[in-house]
Design an enzyme around this catalytic site. Structure first.
Site, PDB file in Angstrom:
ATOM      1  N   CYS A 187      -6.839 -27.773  12.243  1.00  0.00           N
ATOM      2  CA  CYS A 187      -8.088 -28.490  12.510  1.00  0.00           C
ATOM      3  C   CYS A 187      -7.926 -30.007  12.386  1.00  0.00           C
ATOM      4  CB  CYS A 187      -9.192 -27.970  11.591  1.00  0.00           C
ATOM      5  SG  CYS A 187      -9.640 -26.265  11.996  1.00  0.00           S
ATOM      6  N   ASP A 244      -7.764  -7.194   1.107  1.00  0.00           N
ATOM      7  CA  ASP A 244      -6.750  -7.397   2.136  1.00  0.00           C
ATOM      8  C   ASP A 244      -7.342  -6.954   3.455  1.00  0.00           C
ATOM      9  OD1 ASP A 244      -6.462  -4.361   1.543  1.00  0.00           O
ATOM     10  OD2 ASP A 244      -5.369  -4.686   3.404  1.00  0.00           O
ATOM     11  N   CYS A 288      -7.634 -27.766   7.431  1.00  0.00           N
ATOM     12  CA  CYS A 288      -6.306 -27.153   7.611  1.00  0.00           C
ATOM     13  C   CYS A 288      -5.492 -27.961   8.617  1.00  0.00           C
ATOM     14  CB  CYS A 288      -6.437 -25.679   8.046  1.00  0.00           C
ATOM     15  SG  CYS A 288      -6.607 -25.399   9.814  1.00  0.00           S
ATOM     16  N   GLY A 327     -11.143   4.533   0.469  1.00  0.00           N
ATOM     17  CA  GLY A 327     -12.076   5.367   1.204  1.00  0.00           C
ATOM     18  C   GLY A 327     -13.316   4.641   1.681  1.00  0.00           C
ATOM     19  N   ASP A 332       0.870  -1.173   0.000  1.00  0.00           N
ATOM     20  CA  ASP A 332       0.000   0.000   0.000  1.00  0.00           C
ATOM     21  C   ASP A 332       0.909   1.225   0.000  1.00  0.00           C
ATOM     22  OD1 ASP A 332       0.918   0.497   2.510  1.00  0.00           O
ATOM     23  OD2 ASP A 332      -1.000   0.319   3.500  1.00  0.00           O
ATOM     24  N   SER A 333       0.335   2.394  -0.214  1.00  0.00           N
ATOM     25  CA  SER A 333       1.168   3.581  -0.429  1.00  0.00           C
ATOM     26  C   SER A 333       1.508   4.301   0.858  1.00  0.00           C
ATOM     27  CB  SER A 333       0.412   4.549  -1.327  1.00  0.00           C
ATOM     28  OG  SER A 333      -0.781   4.965  -0.670  1.00  0.00           O
ATOM     29  N   GLY A 334       0.896   3.914   1.954  1.00  0.00           N
ATOM     30  CA  GLY A 334       1.100   4.636   3.199  1.00  0.00           C
ATOM     31  C   GLY A 334       0.107   5.763   3.401  1.00  0.00           C
ATOM     32  N   GLY A 335      -0.666   6.068   2.360  1.00  0.00           N
ATOM     33  CA  GLY A 335      -1.638   7.151   2.446  1.00  0.00           C
ATOM     34  C   GLY A 335      -2.599   6.941   3.610  1.00  0.00           C
ATOM     35  N   PHE A 336      -3.158   5.754   3.691  1.00  0.00           N
ATOM     36  CA  PHE A 336      -4.147   5.466   4.734  1.00  0.00           C
ATOM     37  C   PHE A 336      -3.547   5.660   6.135  1.00  0.00           C
ATOM     38  CE2 PHE A 336      -6.422   2.615   7.613  1.00  0.00           C
ATOM     39  CZ  PHE A 336      -7.733   3.024   7.390  1.00  0.00           C
ATOM     40  N   CYS A 379     -13.247 -27.882   8.477  1.00  0.00           N
ATOM     41  CA  CYS A 379     -11.987 -27.337   7.965  1.00  0.00           C
ATOM     42  C   CYS A 379     -10.932 -28.433   7.870  1.00  0.00           C
ATOM     43  CB  CYS A 379     -11.501 -26.223   8.893  1.00  0.00           C
ATOM     44  SG  CYS A 379     -10.017 -25.402   8.292  1.00  0.00           S
ATOM     45  N   HIS A 388      -5.200 -20.945  11.061  1.00  0.00           N
ATOM     46  CA  HIS A 388      -6.554 -21.398  10.704  1.00  0.00           C
ATOM     47  C   HIS A 388      -7.367 -20.268  10.075  1.00  0.00           C
ATOM     48  CE1 HIS A 388     -10.668 -22.897  11.034  1.00  0.00           C
ATOM     49  NE2 HIS A 388     -10.939 -21.745  11.619  1.00  0.00           N
ATOM     50  N   GLN A 440     -11.405   7.544  -4.931  1.00  0.00           N
ATOM     51  CA  GLN A 440     -11.948   8.092  -3.682  1.00  0.00           C
ATOM     52  C   GLN A 440     -13.360   8.613  -3.952  1.00  0.00           C
ATOM     53  OE1 GLN A 440     -10.846   7.901  -0.659  1.00  0.00           O
ATOM     54  NE2 GLN A 440      -8.794   7.095  -1.015  1.00  0.00           N
ATOM     55  N   ASP A 460      -2.509   8.294  -2.094  1.00  0.00           N
ATOM     56  CA  ASP A 460      -3.831   8.904  -2.251  1.00  0.00           C
ATOM     57  C   ASP A 460      -4.173   9.721  -1.016  1.00  0.00           C
ATOM     58  OD1 ASP A 460      -4.004   6.631  -0.618  1.00  0.00           O
ATOM     59  OD2 ASP A 460      -6.138   6.387  -1.025  1.00  0.00           O
TER      60      ASP A 460
HETATM   61 ZN   LIG Z   1      -8.826 -24.988  10.237  1.00  0.00          ZN
END
Ligand SMILES: [Zn+2]
Length: 369
Positions: A307, A264, A304, A214, A91-95, A302, A333, A187, A145
């Site tokens: 689990c 994300d 994974c 935004g 990310d650009s760091g703007g946020f 699940c 998980h 935006q 941004d």
């Molecule tokens: Zn799991």
């Protein structure tokens, strides 16, 4: 730069695509775990990969301040520094900078801010941020941004659109690296007229991809869905669309339904560190006394590693005893759940069964304003 995205299939507004990036192929829709400080918190790169993550996100703001560019470049770039071979988006760091409130000063050329770590003064401009991201060697770099917290006045939103477009143009001109694809950010808050203006201005600059910024900044969920759906429709069909900061099961499913390809959020790893288990059918706190002698897995459906290996009783014990393995296992998980959900979404879109898949996960809330 060549086109990095192929749109393979649509089902309603949901999209199935493939991103071809410098460090690998990413099937979309996809979730990106967040590695703020060049680490997906509590997980090794091997674990991030085995949880089926295809691409991760790192933060320009945090890496700029610590360890700083020279350290990362000295290691041979961000991939080598953190030992993650797959694609990375920064990310650009703007946020982050706009979250600093009193510790930053915005002007037309850029933004000056004070480090939250040691109070030192730094300056971001569209050009310095793109140069930083290119020097890290990332696959996707976001433009700087101007993000506005909601609720905001129309004047504030208009200003954020105007500056974000001007900065997008400067970022486009500053972009040099062949291995880094630069994405612009839309935006406009909840104002659809401003969203349209923002989309027109950034799309005219012809970026390889576009983000909807935004949102997830103080509005209600329904407001977010309505705006995300309208915003996605304003973006070119042939380019990838990224909704920033979305990470619950329901929000991601709804965003796919709005026609978004990438997401994300720190949510799954933050939950994992705080004993909150995410499942396909809801969330719960593993510290709860009811799990003390529950010898079933975190989530029965699940498959994974966590689990198929451990019980709720064991994870409950780890958290109660403040053992670091607890946050590690639950983070794994949770990330796996979101990646697996995206795999299911991709299959459903491929098979023309998106509506049924969506309804199973979010019930009948779709389309409600
Ligand atoms: Zn799991």
């Amino acid at each position: 730069m060549r086109d990095i995205f192929s749109l393979r299939k649509t089902d309603g507004s949901a999209r199935r695509g493939t991103l071809r990036l410098a460090h690998g192929v990413v099937e979309t829709p996809t979730f990106m775990p967040v590695g703020t400080a060049a680490t997906v918190k509590a997980l090794t790169p091997d674990e991030v990969r085995s949880a089926h993550s295809q691409i991760i996100l790192a933060n320009t703001y945090h890496l700029w301040l610590r360890p700083g560019l020279e350290t990362i470049v000295g290691a041979g770039g961000l991939h080598k520094f953190m030992a993650w071979e797959g694609p990375i988006l920064t990310d650009s760091g703007g946020f982050q900078v706009f979250s600093l409130q009193e510790r930053r000063k915005l002007d037309d050329d850029g933004v000056t801010f004070q480090s939250h770590i040691d109070g030192s003064t730094h300056r971001f401009t569209p050009e310095t941020v793109i140069a930083f991201e290119e020097a890290l060697g990332v696959d996707i770099a976001m433009v700087l941004d101007v993000c506005t917290k909601l609720p905001a006045t129309r004047e504030a939103l208009e200003n954020s659109v105007r500056m974000t477009s001007a900065w997008a143009q400067r970022s486009r001109a500053a972009w040099k690296s062949e291995q880094t694809a630069v994405f612009a950010i839309m935006q406009g808050g909840l104002d659809l007229e401003l969203r349209e203006r923002s989309a027109q201005e950034i799309v005219a600059l012809d970026f390889p991809g576009y983000a909807i910024g935004g949102l997830s900044v103080g509005e209600t969920r329904e407001e977010m869905y309505v705006t995300a759906r309208a915003s996605a429709a304003l973006l070119p069909e042939a380019k990838p669309r990224y909704l920033m900061g979305v990470g619950t099961v329901r929000d991601i499913i709804m965003a796919v339904d709005c026609g978004i390809d990438m997401f994300d959020c720190v949510y799954p790893t933050r939950c994992g560190r705080n004993a909150r288990a995410m499942t396909r059918s809801g969330e719960y706190n593993i510290r709860n006394a009811t799990f003390a002698r529950d010898y079933t897995p975190v989530e029965a459906e699940c498959d994974c590693y966590v689990c198929t290996t451990y019980t709720r009783a064991y994870l409950h014990h780890l958290f109660r005893a403040n053992e670091m393995l607890g946050p590690r296992l639950l983070s794994y998980h949770n990330v796996y759940v979101l990646n697996d959900l995206m795999r299911g979404a991709r299959n459903a879109i491929d098979c023309g069964e998106w509506a049924a898949f969506r309804n199973t996960h979010v019930g009948n809330h779709v389309g409600e304003a």
